[in-house]
Design an enzyme around this catalytic site. Structure first.
Site, short mmCIF file in Angstrom:
data_model
loop_
_atom_site.label_atom_id
_atom_site.label_comp_id
_atom_site.label_asym_id
_atom_site.label_seq_id
_atom_site.Cartn_x
_atom_site.Cartn_y
_atom_site.Cartn_z
N HIS A 1 0.82 -1.11 -0.09
CA HIS A 1 -0.09 -0.13 -0.04
C HIS A 1 0.83 1.37 0.09
O HIS A 1 1.94 1.27 0.88
CB HIS A 1 -0.94 -0.02 1.05
CG HIS A 1 -1.98 1.01 1.30
ND1 HIS A 1 -2.80 1.53 0.28
CD2 HIS A 1 -2.07 2.04 2.45
CE1 HIS A 1 -3.67 2.56 0.45
NE2 HIS A 1 -3.11 2.93 1.71
N ASP B 1 -4.28 9.22 3.01
CA ASP B 1 -4.32 7.79 3.03
C ASP B 1 -5.79 7.45 1.94
O ASP B 1 -6.72 7.64 2.55
CB ASP B 1 -4.34 7.15 4.19
CG ASP B 1 -4.05 5.52 3.98
OD1 ASP B 1 -4.35 5.15 2.90
OD2 ASP B 1 -3.51 4.86 4.89
N CYS C 1 -3.82 2.65 -4.96
CA CYS C 1 -3.24 3.64 -4.28
C CYS C 1 -1.99 4.42 -4.61
O CYS C 1 -2.13 5.73 -4.02
CB CYS C 1 -2.80 2.92 -2.90
SG CYS C 1 -1.68 1.64 -3.14
#
Length: 224
Positions: free
Chosen positions: A106, A123, A166
């Site tokens: 991630h 995030d 991401c």
């Protein structure tokens, strides 16, 4: 091990060497690797040329976060002149194994803004990288302030709708923040770039892979 055309170098840009396999990563629904992240951050640094903006490559951010020796970290960070920057952008990866190149599952983004003496973590997957971001914050904070910088999670961060975008969100947020800073920015310490990110990033991520592919092909054509 046999030769693979995926290993062919297709572009050298600043200090980044892209390979044919990187195009495949951008073409498909794939997790972005370190090279693609570093390439686009390097490109943003040539677009936003203010000496007070620093976009830190993934490998350097990772080492700052995971360096086991304080003295070695001091020597490593000194040439970066972090104190001279008003805006610092760090890619965050959840890889904790220093022996594993391009590990992790991630990406997120940690931003330091000197005027508010604050780190902001963006995030796109429900704060999954909070631990890794705080680790980087604790490691780098003494080198950008007197150790009194604060850490904030950005609760309005747009969220990804799949398990692989991401890195695209990281780059989209970095682009929006650089544009905000270069345009003079909103000086309200509570507002900063947050509205720009919330309103712009969801659409930007829909075409950013295609934009980066187009940029790479354009740069390849210029060099051929």
């Amino acid at each position: 091990m046999g030769y693979s055309s995926d290993d062919d170098k297709i572009l050298s840009y600043n200090d980044v060497v892209l390979r044919r396999s990187d195009l495949d990563i951008l073409n498909g629904p794939n997790f972005l690797n370190d090279r693609v992240i570093e390439f686009y951050l390097s490109y943003l640094s040539t677009v936003h040329t203010s000496p007070t903006i620093s976009l830190i490559p993934p490998s350097i951010a990772f080492w700052i976060s995971n360096c086991p020796d304080t003295e070695s970290l001091k020597d490593f960070i000194k040439p970066l002149s972090l104190l001279d920057s008003d805006l610092l952008i760090f890619p965050v990866n959840d890889n904790t194994n220093v022996e594993q190149a391009e590990g992790g599952l991630h990406w997120s983004l940690l931003v330091y803004y000197k005027e508010s003496n604050s780190f902001f973590h963006h995030d796109s997957l429900m704060g999954l990288n909070k631990w890794s971001a705080k680790q980087l914050f604790k490691a780098v904070s003494p080198f950008v302030s007197d150790g009194d910088a604060i850490y904030r999670e950005c609760s309005d961060m747009p969220q990804q709708k799949n398990g692989y975008d991401c890195g695209v969100y990281l780059l989209a947020v970095a682009k929006v923040i650089c544009q905000w800073f270069s345009s003079g920015g909103v000086k309200d310490r509570d507002e900063l770039w947050f509205t720009d990110v919330k309103e712009t990033v969801p659409d930007l991520v829909n075409h950013l892979r295609e934009d980066i592919l187009g940029l790479i092909r354009s740069l390849m054509s210029e060099k051929s």
